[in-house]
Write a protein that holds these residues in place. Structure first.
Motif, PDB file in Angstrom:
ATOM      1  N   ALA A 106       0.946  -1.098   0.063  1.00 41.33           N
ATOM      2  CA  ALA A 106       0.037   0.329  -0.115  1.00 41.33           C
ATOM      3  C   ALA A 106       0.778   1.365   0.189  1.00 41.33           C
ATOM      4  N   GLY A 107       2.153   1.030   0.265  1.00 44.32           N
ATOM      5  CA  GLY A 107       2.811   2.173   0.424  1.00 44.32           C
ATOM      6  C   GLY A 107       3.212   2.956   1.631  1.00 44.32           C
ATOM      7  N   VAL A 108       3.000   2.317   2.738  1.00 40.30           N
ATOM      8  CA  VAL A 108       3.323   2.583   4.165  1.00 40.30           C
ATOM      9  C   VAL A 108       5.042   2.581   4.158  1.00 40.30           C
ATOM     10  N   ASP A 109       5.578   3.572   4.810  1.00 43.65           N
ATOM     11  CA  ASP A 109       6.787   3.850   4.907  1.00 43.65           C
ATOM     12  C   ASP A 109       7.625   2.413   5.529  1.00 43.65           C
ATOM     13  N   GLU A 110       8.808   2.039   4.991  1.00 47.11           N
ATOM     14  CA  GLU A 110       9.357   0.835   5.556  1.00 47.11           C
ATOM     15  C   GLU A 110       9.737   0.942   6.931  1.00 47.11           C
ATOM     16  N   ALA A 111      10.170   2.120   7.603  1.00 45.55           N
ATOM     17  CA  ALA A 111      10.493   2.485   8.793  1.00 45.55           C
ATOM     18  C   ALA A 111       9.335   2.077   9.775  1.00 45.55           C
ATOM     19  N   VAL A 112       7.941   2.183   9.308  1.00 45.78           N
ATOM     20  CA  VAL A 112       7.019   2.049  10.171  1.00 45.78           C
ATOM     21  C   VAL A 112       6.368   0.406  10.098  1.00 45.78           C
ATOM     22  N   LEU A 113       6.957  -0.159   9.146  1.00 45.01           N
ATOM     23  CA  LEU A 113       6.415  -1.899   9.048  1.00 45.01           C
ATOM     24  C   LEU A 113       6.542  -2.465  10.278  1.00 45.01           C
ATOM     25  N   ASP A 114       7.485  -2.338  11.030  1.00 47.41           N
ATOM     26  CA  ASP A 114       7.631  -3.083  12.437  1.00 47.41           C
ATOM     27  C   ASP A 114       6.607  -2.505  13.357  1.00 47.41           C
ATOM     28  N   GLU A 115       6.164  -1.172  13.441  1.00 45.13           N
ATOM     29  CA  GLU A 115       5.256  -0.949  14.118  1.00 45.13           C
ATOM     30  C   GLU A 115       3.848  -1.626  13.812  1.00 45.13           C
ATOM     31  N   VAL A 116       3.811  -1.554  12.352  1.00 48.88           N
ATOM     32  CA  VAL A 116       2.420  -2.136  11.975  1.00 48.88           C
ATOM     33  C   VAL A 116       2.229  -3.664  12.452  1.00 48.88           C
ATOM     34  N   ARG A 117       3.339  -4.361  12.224  1.00 47.79           N
ATOM     35  CA  ARG A 117       3.549  -5.758  12.586  1.00 47.79           C
ATOM     36  C   ARG A 117       3.188  -5.850  14.338  1.00 47.79           C
ATOM     37  N   LEU A 118       3.850  -5.225  15.165  1.00 48.53           N
ATOM     38  CA  LEU A 118       3.836  -5.251  16.484  1.00 48.53           C
ATOM     39  C   LEU A 118       2.410  -4.731  16.868  1.00 48.53           C
ATOM     40  N   ALA A 119       1.840  -3.839  16.411  1.00 48.22           N
ATOM     41  CA  ALA A 119       0.253  -3.370  16.691  1.00 48.22           C
ATOM     42  C   ALA A 119      -0.516  -4.394  16.185  1.00 48.22           C
ATOM     43  N   VAL A 120      -0.479  -4.887  15.066  1.00 45.60           N
ATOM     44  CA  VAL A 120      -1.492  -6.051  14.636  1.00 45.60           C
ATOM     45  C   VAL A 120      -1.356  -7.019  15.407  1.00 45.60           C
ATOM     46  N   GLY A 121      -0.122  -7.647  15.816  1.00 44.21           N
ATOM     47  CA  GLY A 121      -0.016  -8.888  16.819  1.00 44.21           C
ATOM     48  C   GLY A 121      -0.565  -8.564  18.172  1.00 44.21           C
ATOM     49  N   GLU A 122      -0.499  -7.475  18.741  1.00 47.18           N
ATOM     50  CA  GLU A 122      -1.405  -6.972  19.811  1.00 47.18           C
ATOM     51  C   GLU A 122      -2.495  -7.093  20.002  1.00 47.18           C
ATOM     52  N   ALA A 123      -3.011  -6.503  18.927  1.00 49.87           N
ATOM     53  CA  ALA A 123      -4.786  -6.321  18.497  1.00 49.87           C
ATOM     54  C   ALA A 123      -5.148  -7.756  18.398  1.00 49.87           C
ATOM     55  N   CYS A 124      -4.529  -8.496  17.811  1.00 45.33           N
ATOM     56  CA  CYS A 124      -5.191 -10.054  17.360  1.00 45.33           C
ATOM     57  C   CYS A 124      -5.107 -10.832  18.622  1.00 45.33           C
ATOM     58  N   SER A 125      -3.815 -10.687  19.135  1.00 47.68           N
ATOM     59  CA  SER A 125      -3.734 -11.275  20.631  1.00 47.68           C
ATOM     60  C   SER A 125      -4.783 -11.141  21.477  1.00 47.68           C
ATOM     61  N   ARG A 126      -5.003  -9.815  21.542  1.00 46.41           N
ATOM     62  CA  ARG A 126      -6.101  -9.294  22.633  1.00 46.41           C
ATOM     63  C   ARG A 126      -7.294 -10.068  22.120  1.00 46.41           C
ATOM     64  N   ALA A 127      -7.763  -9.888  20.664  1.00 47.74           N
ATOM     65  CA  ALA A 127      -9.064 -10.573  20.318  1.00 47.74           C
ATOM     66  C   ALA A 127      -8.930 -12.057  20.824  1.00 47.74           C
ATOM     67  N   VAL A 128      -7.830 -12.712  20.278  1.00 48.82           N
ATOM     68  CA  VAL A 128      -7.824 -14.227  20.527  1.00 48.82           C
ATOM     69  C   VAL A 128      -8.232 -14.480  22.295  1.00 48.82           C
ATOM     70  N   GLY A 129      -7.389 -13.880  22.999  1.00 51.49           N
ATOM     71  CA  GLY A 129      -7.536 -13.975  24.549  1.00 51.49           C
ATOM     72  C   GLY A 129      -8.986 -13.752  24.835  1.00 51.49           C
ATOM     73  N   LEU A 130      -9.654 -12.488  24.075  1.00 54.48           N
ATOM     74  CA  LEU A 130     -11.108 -12.395  24.648  1.00 54.48           C
ATOM     75  C   LEU A 130     -12.067 -13.551  24.159  1.00 54.48           C
ATOM     76  N   HIS A 131     -11.830 -13.917  22.947  1.00 52.53           N
ATOM     77  CA  HIS A 131     -12.640 -14.921  22.253  1.00 52.53           C
ATOM     78  C   HIS A 131     -12.491 -16.143  23.200  1.00 52.53           C
ATOM     79  N   ARG A 132     -11.303 -16.699  23.598  1.00 50.56           N
ATOM     80  CA  ARG A 132     -10.953 -17.901  24.124  1.00 50.56           C
ATOM     81  C   ARG A 132     -11.555 -17.652  25.704  1.00 50.56           C
TER      82      ARG A 132
END
Length: 154
Positions: free
Chosen positions: A29-55
């Motif tokens: 999509a064109g997100v700056d390469e320097a920000v991609l680690d932040e994207v990965r970490l934030a998505v990981g946290e949000a998904c882990s949170r959702a997994v915990g809530l569902h389970r």
């Protein structure tokens, strides 16, 4: 505007896949390469949170991740289907549930608040909503414009 939707069962091992897909789509999509680690970490946290809530609440429906490439921003929404009715706990942290899932309620609320704090630290534009049908964490990042890149190179 391009959109990718990912749905996965509430299993911790699927969080890694969601992070990798989010980073790949963000890069395209064109997100700056320097920000991609932040994207990965934030998505990981949000998904882990959702997994915990569902389970923790016995919810068997899939977790939903929607990745949208807009004209100037790239956004990701991670949705759970755990009813929260707009509840807030822990000093008013939006999105935290008033009723803790089964297990150790103090531990779950602490993890939930910590995950939200990490996401807020990683993402400047984040919105957490909770309602009767579940919650959503919406995060967005700017897309590097082609014109700005051309100006830098000239």
């Amino acid at each position: 505007m391009a959109t990718v939707e990912l749905r996965f069962s509430a299993q911790p091992e699927h969080v890694r896949t969601a992070r990798l897909v989010a980073a790949a789509v963000a890069r395209r999509a064109g997100v700056d390469e320097a920000v991609l680690d932040e994207v990965r970490l934030a998505v990981g946290e949000a998904c882990s949170r959702a997994v915990g809530l569902h389970r923790g609440n016995g919810v068997v429906t899939p977790i939903r991740v929607v990745l949208t490439e807009g004209e100037k921003t790239f956004s990701i929404e991670v949705g759970d289907e755990v009813p929260g009715a707009g509840a807030e706990v822990g000093g008013g942290v939006p999105g935290a549930r008033a009723e803790a899932p089964a297990g150790d309620p103090d531990d779950v609320d602490g993890e939930d608040e910590m995950g939200l704090a990490v996401i807020r630290g990683l993402v400047d534009d984040v919105e957490v909503t909770v309602g009767e049908d579940g919650g959503t964490i919406r995060m967005s990042w700017p897309i590097a414009s082609v014109e700005a890149d051309a100006d830098i190179l000239s």
